[in-house]
Design an enzyme around this catalytic site. Structure first.
Site, PDB file in Angstrom:
ATOM      1  N   GLU A 122       0.478  -1.343  -0.210  1.00  0.00           N
ATOM      2  CA  GLU A 122       0.049  -0.110  -0.096  1.00  0.00           C
ATOM      3  C   GLU A 122       1.160   1.398  -0.091  1.00  0.00           C
ATOM      4  O   GLU A 122       1.269   1.957  -1.184  1.00  0.00           O
ATOM      5  CB  GLU A 122      -1.026  -0.291   0.704  1.00  0.00           C
ATOM      6  CG  GLU A 122      -1.942  -1.068   0.902  1.00  0.00           C
ATOM      7  CD  GLU A 122      -2.594  -1.086   1.926  1.00  0.00           C
ATOM      8  OE1 GLU A 122      -3.636  -0.735   2.796  1.00  0.00           O
ATOM      9  OE2 GLU A 122      -4.027  -1.515   1.891  1.00  0.00           O
TER      10      GLU A 122
HETATM   11  C1  HEC Z   1      -2.797   0.676  -1.838  1.00  0.00           C
HETATM   12  C2  HEC Z   1      -4.214   0.516  -1.625  1.00  0.00           C
HETATM   13  C3  HEC Z   1      -4.923   1.708   0.229  1.00  0.00           C
HETATM   14  C4  HEC Z   1      -4.422   3.187   0.629  1.00  0.00           C
HETATM   15  C5  HEC Z   1      -3.365   3.160   0.727  1.00  0.00           C
HETATM   16  C6  HEC Z   1      -4.911   2.226   1.133  1.00  0.00           C
HETATM   17  N1  HEC Z   1      -6.537   1.865   1.312  1.00  0.00           N
HETATM   18 FE1  HEC Z   1      -7.479   1.704   3.306  1.00  0.00          FE
HETATM   19  N2  HEC Z   1      -7.884  -0.759   2.923  1.00  0.00           N
HETATM   20  C7  HEC Z   1      -7.803  -1.023   1.137  1.00  0.00           C
HETATM   21  C8  HEC Z   1      -7.784  -2.461   1.236  1.00  0.00           C
HETATM   22  C9  HEC Z   1      -7.831  -3.155   0.389  1.00  0.00           C
HETATM   23  C10 HEC Z   1      -8.629  -2.618   3.015  1.00  0.00           C
HETATM   24  C11 HEC Z   1      -9.401  -3.488   3.168  1.00  0.00           C
HETATM   25  C12 HEC Z   1      -8.034  -4.805   3.365  1.00  0.00           C
HETATM   26  C13 HEC Z   1      -8.724  -5.432   4.034  1.00  0.00           C
HETATM   27  O1  HEC Z   1      -9.309  -5.845   4.556  1.00  0.00           O
HETATM   28  O2  HEC Z   1      -7.732  -6.771   4.630  1.00  0.00           O
HETATM   29  C14 HEC Z   1      -8.543  -0.646   2.849  1.00  0.00           C
HETATM   30  C15 HEC Z   1      -9.302  -0.723   4.662  1.00  0.00           C
HETATM   31  C16 HEC Z   1      -9.678   0.246   4.951  1.00  0.00           C
HETATM   32  C17 HEC Z   1     -10.650   0.795   5.998  1.00  0.00           C
HETATM   33  C18 HEC Z   1     -11.659  -0.281   6.502  1.00  0.00           C
HETATM   34  C19 HEC Z   1     -13.032  -0.482   6.096  1.00  0.00           C
HETATM   35  C20 HEC Z   1     -13.599  -1.039   6.929  1.00  0.00           C
HETATM   36  O3  HEC Z   1     -15.090  -0.779   6.696  1.00  0.00           O
HETATM   37  O4  HEC Z   1     -13.256  -1.821   7.381  1.00  0.00           O
HETATM   38  C21 HEC Z   1     -10.527   1.613   6.698  1.00  0.00           C
HETATM   39  C22 HEC Z   1     -11.346   2.649   7.581  1.00  0.00           C
HETATM   40  C23 HEC Z   1      -9.642   2.549   5.773  1.00  0.00           C
HETATM   41  N3  HEC Z   1      -8.977   1.455   4.785  1.00  0.00           N
HETATM   42  C24 HEC Z   1      -9.029   3.893   5.418  1.00  0.00           C
HETATM   43  C25 HEC Z   1      -7.665   4.400   4.973  1.00  0.00           C
HETATM   44  C26 HEC Z   1      -6.773   5.100   5.743  1.00  0.00           C
HETATM   45  C27 HEC Z   1      -6.550   6.444   6.345  1.00  0.00           C
HETATM   46  C28 HEC Z   1      -5.525   5.096   4.510  1.00  0.00           C
HETATM   47  C29 HEC Z   1      -4.666   6.241   4.688  1.00  0.00           C
HETATM   48  C30 HEC Z   1      -4.084   6.235   6.200  1.00  0.00           C
HETATM   49  C31 HEC Z   1      -5.711   4.092   4.013  1.00  0.00           C
HETATM   50  N4  HEC Z   1      -6.577   3.654   4.092  1.00  0.00           N
HETATM   51  C32 HEC Z   1      -4.715   3.633   2.602  1.00  0.00           C
HETATM   52  C33 HEC Z   1      -6.741  -0.709   0.375  1.00  0.00           C
HETATM   53  C34 HEC Z   1      -6.486   0.601   0.630  1.00  0.00           C
END
Ligand code: HEC
Ligand code: HEC
Ligand code: HEC
Ligand code: HEC
Ligand SMILES: [Ca+2]
Ligand SMILES: [Ca+2]
Lengths: 328, 328
Positions: A122
C-alpha cells in the site's frame, strides 16, 4: 409487471425498522475526542502522498472521498502499482462498524489508519520512525500536531497520526433520505423504494445488514450455501475454526456507488450481489423482479457527500530534511 | 465420540462475542426511573390475585418467579382455566427485549403489564376503572402508590400500575457464568461449554440471538424453510405482508428452564428446538453431536435467581369496599 408492482403502495411496519438506526452526525469515541484541530490535521494526513514511500499514494488514492470512499477497482494499486488481495471498502460511515477491515483485525479507525502506511503493497513506508521523521521535517505539520495534541511534549508520534486520521474519518457520514424515513417522514422514500424495503425485510437482509451503518458486525459469508474463496476471512488471521469465512458485513450505505462487490471485488453489479447474498446466506433464489425492487431500495441509501468537509486542503511545504520519493 | 470432542479445547475468537452484551444490573428506561418505592409496589402488584376477576390469577401464576418466570405449560390457564393461544415467555431479562410479546405488540414492559389484567382469558378484569376501584379500596395500596408516585394528586391510576410493575421487572435479571466469560474470565465456561459456544457461533445462531438478552429483536420464523403454523405472528396484528411469520426472538438466557419451546409451546426438549431452528432458519440439519454441544452451551446461560428480590411480599388487607371474587 415490475412497473405495476412498483406503483403498489407497500405498507411497512415501523417496528421492523428498530434494527436500523439513523446516522449520527459523527461516530464519537470517548478514547479519541474530536476537535477541530485534530480533524484539520487528519484531513491533511488523509490526502498526504508523503506518507508513502514514493510520495505517490495517499489514503485518498484507494478511498477517493469524491467517489464515495472507493476507487471502483476490484483491487487497488499501491506502492509500485502492486495490488492487494482484497477490495477497498469505503471509509464513509466506517465509524459505525464494530470492527475495521474485512476480517475485523483492527478494533477502531485509529488503529486501522496505522496499517496501510506501513503495508508494503500500500503506502510502503519502511518504519514508524521514518513516518515521524518525515512529518517532523515538514514545519507545517509540527505546528499542526502541536495544535491537535496540545500539552504533549512531543506530539508528532505515529500513534497521533492514527488519532488525527480517525477523528477526521469519524465525521465521514452520508445521511440519506432513508434517515429521514427512519425518523418518521413517510414521504422521504417513494413507493418503489418502500416496496424494495419491504422485500428486503421479507428476505431477512436486516438480520446482518442493520444498525447505523446498515452493516458492520462479523458474520459468516455462506451461512447456508458455501462461498468458494481462497480467502477464508477472519480464519486466515486467527486460525480459529469458528472464524472460518467470517467477514465484517459491509455497510450498505452508498452501496450503489461502491462496486465492485464482496471482499474479492468479484461482482460488478448490485443485482448479482443481491442474488448471491440470497443464495449464500439463505439458500434461496430471489426472482429478478424482487431483486430489482431490493436494488431500488438500496439506491435510496446513497447519501450526500459532505462537499466542503472533504475538500482537499493545502498541504504544508517540505523542509530541507524531508526525505525524497523512493521508487524502489 | 462426543466425550472426546468435549475434552478438546475449543478456541473462541473474542471478537465474535461483540454481538452479545453482559447483562446490566437493571434495564433502565429514562421514561420510568426505578425507585425503591416503585419496585416495592410493583412487586406487590405482580403477586396480586385481586387484580384478576376471580382473585385467583396473578402475573406470578403464569410467570412463576421461582420457576425462571414461566409455568412450564404449553399454554397457561387464566380466568376460569381458559387457555391462551401462545406459550408464556419468561419475564426474566425481558427488559432487554426491543419489544414485548411474541408479536412485539407492546413497546416496553410498562405498556405490556397493562395487557393481561384486562385480557378476558388471563386476569379478566372488566375495565381499568374496576382495577383502580379495587386498588383504592385497599388502604395499603393507596399508601404504596402515594410513596411510589410522590407529588401526584391522584396516584392510583391504571397507568401507574404499569409503571410500578415495569420498574419491578426491569431488575429481574439473571447474571450467569456467561457474563463472567464475556467480561474476560476464560475459566467461567468449561471446555465443553466453549465447544458448544463455538458450534453456536459456527452455525450463526448469534445473527438473531444476540444482545444482552441473547434475543429480543423481531425476526422471521422460517427464514429458509417455512414453519407451519396458524399463528402468523406479527402479521396477525398488523396485516402487513412484511410481518408474516415475524416473531420476537425469545431470550436464550435460562432457556434450559423455560420449556416447552416456541410461541406455540409445541416442543418439549431443547435438543429438538435447536435442530428445528437450524432447519427452519438455515435450512440445515445439525448432527446429534453438534446439537448436544450447543445445548451444553445453552445450559451455561442459566443464571442465578435473585432470591430475596423475588420473595413474595406481604399483601395489604382488603377494605370493606373491596370487590368480591367473581367466578363468572
Ligand atoms: C493501496 C490501497 C489503499 C491505501 C493506500 C489505503 N487503503 Fe484503506 N483499505 C484498502 C484495502 C484493500 C482495505 C481492506 C483490507 C482488508 O480488509 O484486509 C482497506 C481498509 C480500510 C478501512 C477499513 C474499512 C472497513 O470497512 O473495514 C479503512 C477505514 C481504511 N482502509 C482507511 C484508510 C486510510 C485512513 C488510509 C491512509 C492512511 C488508507 N486506508 C490507505 C486499500 C487502501
Ligand atoms: C447472515 C449474514 C448476512 C445476510 C443475511 C445478508 N448478508 Fe449481505 N453480506 C454479508 C457479508 C458477511 C458480506 C460480505 C461478504 C464479502 O464480501 O466477503 C455481505 C455483502 C453484501 C453485499 C456486498 C456489499 C459490498 O460493498 O461489497 C451486498 C450488496 C449485500 N451483502 C446485500 C445483502 C442483501 C440484499 C441481503 C438479503 C437478500 C443480504 N445481504 C443478506 C452478510 C449477510
Ligand atoms: C394467564 C396467563 C398469564 C397471566 C396471568 C399473565 N401473563 Fe404475561 N404472558 C402470558 C402469555 C401467554 C404471553 C405471550 C402472549 C403473546 O405474546 O401474545 C405473556 C407475555 C408477557 C410478557 C412479554 C414477555 C416477552 O418476552 O415478550 C411479559 C413481560 C409479561 N407477560 C408479564 C406479565 C405481567 C406483568 C402480568 C401481570 C400483570 C402477566 N404477564 C400476566 C401469560 C400470562
Ligand atoms: C433468523 C433468525 C434466527 C436464527 C438465525 C436463529 N433463531 Fe432461534 N429463534 C428465532 C425466532 C424468531 C424464535 C421464536 C420462534 C417462535 O417460537 O415463534 C426462535 C426460537 C428459538 C428457541 C426457542 C426458545 C423459546 O424459549 O421458545 C431456541 C432454543 C432457539 N431459537 C435457538 C436457536 C439456535 C440454537 C440457533 C442456531 C442454530 C437459532 N436459534 C437461530 C430466530 C432465530
Ligand atoms: Ca466495493
Ligand atoms: Ca417456553
Amino acid at each position: 409487471t415490475p412497473a405495476a408492482a412498483a406503483t403498489q403502495k407497500a405498507v411497512i411496519d415501523r417496528a421492523l425498522l428498530t434494527v436500523f438506526k439513523a446516522l449520527p452526525a459523527r461516530f464519537e469515541d470517548p478514547k479519541n475526542p474530536i476537535t477541530a484541530e485534530k480533524v484539520e490535521l487528519g484531513r491533511m494526513l488523509y490526502f498526504e502522498n508523503r506518507l508513502s514511500k514514493n510520495h505517490d499514494v495517499s489514503c485518498n488514492s484507494c478511498h477517493d472521498l469524491n467517489k464515495y470512499g472507493v476507487d471502483g477497482k476490484p483491487f487497488s494499486p499501491g506502492h509500485k502499482k502492486q495490488l492487494g488481495g482484497r477490495n477497498s471498502p469505503t471509509v464513509y460511515n466506517a465509524g459505525g462498524h464494530v470492527l475495521q477491515f474485512w476480517d475485523g483485525r483492527a478494533p477502531n479507525l485509529e488503529e486501522q489508519a496505522k496499517g496501510p502506511i506501513l503495508n508494503p503493497v500500500e503506502m510502503a513506508m519502511p518504519s514508524e520512525a521514518r513516518v515521524v521523521e518525515t512529518l517532523k521535517s515538514i514545519p507545517g505539520y509540527v505546528t499542526a500536531f502541536q495544535k491537535a495534541f496540545p500539552g504533549e511534549a512531543d506530539p508528532v508520534t505515529y500513534n497521533n497520526v492514527g488519532l488525527a486520521i480517525g477523528a477526521f474519518e469519524r465525521q465521514l457520514v452520508t445521511p440519506s433520505r432513508f434517515d429521514k424515513y427512519l425518523s418518521g417522514d413517510e414521504t422521504a422514500l417513494n413507493d418503489a423504494e418502500k416496496l424494495g424495503l419491504k422485500k428486503y425485510l421479507e428476505q431477512g437482509c436486516q438480520t446482518c445488514h442493520n444498525g447505523p451503518a446498515i452493516g458492520g458486525s462479523l458474520q459468516k459469508l455462506g451461512l447456508v450455501l458455501p462461498y468458494q474463496s481462497k480467502d477464508q476471512g477472519r480464519f486466515d488471521l486467527t486460525k480459529k475454526e469458528s472464524d472460518r469465512m467470517i467477514f465484517r458485513v459491509p455497510t450498505l450505505r452508498n452501496v450503489a456507488k461502491t462496486a465492485p462487490y464482496f471482499h474479492d471485488g468479484s461482482v460488478k453489479d448490485l443485482q448479482t450481489a443481491v442474488k448471491l447474498m440470497a443464495q449464500h446466506q439463505f439458500g434461496k433464489q430471489i426472482s429478478d423482479e424482487d431483486t430489482k425492487h431490493i436494488v431500488t431500495f438500496l439506491d435510496s441509501l446513497t447519501g450526500e457527500l459532505p462537499k466542503s468537509y472533504i475538500a482537499k486542503p493545502k498541504l504544508p511545504a517540505s523542509g530541507p530534511k524531508t526525505p525524497k520519493p523512493d521508487p524502489s
